[in-house]
Design an enzyme around this catalytic site. Structure first.
Site, PDB file in Angstrom:
ATOM      1  CB  SER A 153       0.106   8.126  -0.410  1.00 26.61           C
ATOM      2  OG  SER A 153      -0.486   7.126   0.512  1.00 26.61           O
ATOM      3  N   GLY A 194       5.885   5.374  -5.186  1.00 28.85           N
ATOM      4  CA  GLY A 194       5.665   4.791  -5.418  1.00 28.85           C
ATOM      5  C   GLY A 194       4.472   4.103  -6.560  1.00 28.85           C
ATOM      6  N   GLY A 195       3.486   4.417  -5.895  1.00 26.55           N
ATOM      7  CA  GLY A 195       2.003   3.966  -7.217  1.00 26.55           C
ATOM      8  C   GLY A 195       1.871   5.157  -8.214  1.00 26.55           C
ATOM      9  N   GLY A 236       1.041   3.355   0.050  1.00 25.73           N
ATOM     10  CA  GLY A 236      -0.109   2.322  -0.869  1.00 25.73           C
ATOM     11  C   GLY A 236      -1.782   2.657  -0.203  1.00 25.73           C
ATOM     12  CG  ASN A 259       9.520   1.458  -4.616  1.00 24.57           C
ATOM     13  OD1 ASN A 259       9.479   0.344  -5.650  1.00 24.57           O
ATOM     14  ND2 ASN A 259       9.017   1.067  -4.053  1.00 24.57           N
ATOM     15  CD1 TRP A 260       8.718   2.941 -11.027  1.00 21.46           C
ATOM     16  CD2 TRP A 260       9.289   1.351 -13.265  1.00 21.46           C
ATOM     17  NE1 TRP A 260       9.296   3.275 -12.425  1.00 21.46           N
ATOM     18  CE2 TRP A 260       9.356   2.867 -13.961  1.00 21.46           C
ATOM     19  CE3 TRP A 260       9.442  -0.088 -14.066  1.00 21.46           C
ATOM     20  CZ2 TRP A 260       9.669   2.928 -14.917  1.00 21.46           C
ATOM     21  CZ3 TRP A 260      10.320   0.766 -15.375  1.00 21.46           C
ATOM     22  CH2 TRP A 260      10.295   2.436 -15.718  1.00 21.46           C
ATOM     23  CE  LYS A 261       5.690  -0.195  -3.518  1.00 21.80           C
ATOM     24  NZ  LYS A 261       5.109   0.780  -2.121  1.00 21.80           N
ATOM     25  CD  GLU A 300       9.186   4.417   1.307  1.00 25.35           C
ATOM     26  OE1 GLU A 300       8.610   5.054   0.708  1.00 25.35           O
ATOM     27  OE2 GLU A 300       8.786   3.180   1.457  1.00 25.35           O
ATOM     28  CG  HIS A 332       9.925  -0.706   0.037  1.00 24.70           C
ATOM     29  ND1 HIS A 332       9.051  -1.119   1.312  1.00 24.70           N
ATOM     30  CD2 HIS A 332       9.759   0.644  -0.546  1.00 24.70           C
ATOM     31  CE1 HIS A 332       7.789  -0.427   0.430  1.00 24.70           C
ATOM     32  NE2 HIS A 332       8.752   0.475  -0.225  1.00 24.70           N
ATOM     33  CD  GLU A 340       5.704  -2.591  -0.701  1.00 17.30           C
ATOM     34  OE1 GLU A 340       6.246  -2.856  -1.587  1.00 17.30           O
ATOM     35  OE2 GLU A 340       4.862  -1.371  -0.212  1.00 17.30           O
TER      36      GLU A 340
HETATM   37  P1  PGA Z   1       3.302   4.437  -2.043  1.00 12.18           P
HETATM   38  O1  PGA Z   1       4.481   3.971  -2.330  1.00 12.18           O
HETATM   39  O2  PGA Z   1       4.037   6.318  -3.195  1.00 12.18           O
HETATM   40  O3  PGA Z   1       2.848   3.851  -3.999  1.00 12.18           O
HETATM   41  O4  PGA Z   1       2.618   4.857  -1.280  1.00 12.18           O
HETATM   42  C1  PGA Z   1       5.310   4.380  -1.807  1.00 12.18           C
HETATM   43  C2  PGA Z   1       7.237   3.165  -0.777  1.00 12.18           C
HETATM   44  O5  PGA Z   1       6.475   2.056  -0.822  1.00 12.18           O
HETATM   45  O6  PGA Z   1       8.147   3.487  -1.356  1.00 12.18           O
END
Ligand code: PGA
Length: 251
Positions: free
Chosen positions: A214, A235-236, A176, A12-14, A170, A100, A102
């Site tokens: 994470s 994500g990251g 994050g 997930n590149w966000k 999640e 998600h 977010e």
């Molecule tokens: P993260 O994000 O790996 O940076 O914690 C995961 C996500 O939000 O899908």
């Protein structure tokens, strides 16, 4: 031993990446997947909507799948700034992340909205990755499993099957932050999710359940080996091709 569910590693590149970086990243992932020639796992990248078509073109024939990070519930219409599931599909997507945390937090997306988006994904021929997860306060109050169950019941449309649904667990507090639940906590959450899916889908044993929050090159092997975990939503660490490929390898 053959696994009954093919692991899925999703990046997930966000809201990250301009064209040049994104294409370099996509190429790095595609080259790695081509080289590995995995038959037993699937790799998906979810770039920002602006880059989806270019990324899909660049990973073509590598086996890397491409997905959106969100979609509108409607196919088209007067919804300024929104992107429909049909538009994602038209750009080469096979999947779309919905619900998600977010988006739940930033846009007040409710379970009912997430469910409508999952149905929109089906209408367009996409597989929704439905995200659920508890906040830190909910975990500390001992409500994790109840929260997950309520989110699942509210967000998964009826008629879902293993072919048309992926669920991502999640924990909001793990996204994050560098913090993760313990492996037994992840296994307990996933076992509960699979149990609840038993009353929502015909083939819950075959539905893929991803862990997200994470995940990195150091902890992936352990987290992704937890019971009932069928891959990760990353994500990251998905922004670094070597690390993302190492995570995919460890699944
Ligand atoms: P993260 O994000 O790996 O940076 O914690 C995961 C996500 O939000 O899908």
């Amino acid at each position: 031993m053959a696994r009954s569910r093919q692991p899925l590693i999703a990046g997930n590149w966000k809201m990250n990446g301009l064209r040049a970086d994104a294409l370099t990243l996509a190429k790095g992932v595609a080259d790695g997947v081509r080289q590995a020639a995995w038959q037993d796992r699937a790799v998906l990248v979810c770039p920002p909507a602006t880059l989806l078509a270019a990324v899909a073109e660049s990973v073509k024939s590598s086996g890397v799948l491409v997905g959106g990070q969100n979609c509108h519930a409607k196919a088209s219409g007067a919804h300024t700034g929104d992107v429909s599931a049909e538009m994602l599909r038209d750009c080469g997507a096979s999947h779309v992340i919905v619900g998600h945390s977010e988006r739940r937090a930033d846009y007040g997306e409710t379970d009912a909205i997430v469910r409508a988006k999952a149905e929109a994904a089906w209408r367009a021929g996409l597989v929704p990755i439905v995200c659920i997860g508890e906040t830190l306060a909910e975990r500390e109050a001992g409500k994790t499993l109840a929260v997950l169950e309520a989110q699942l019941r509210g967000s998964v449309p009826s008629g879902a099957t293993a072919a048309t649904l992926v669920v991502a667990y999640e924990p909001v507090w793990a996204i994050g932050t560098g913090k993760t639940p313990t492996t037994p906590e992840v296994a307990a959450a996933h076992a509960h999710i699979r149990g609840v899916l038993g009353s929502l889908t015909a083939d819950a044993q075959s539905v893929r359940l991803l862990y997200g929050g994470s995940v990195n090159g150091r902890n992936a092997a352990e987290l992704l080996a937890a019971g009932d975990v069928d891959g990760g939503l990353v994500g990251g660490a998905s922004l670094k091709p070597d690390e993302f490929l190492a995570i995919a390898k460890s699944a």
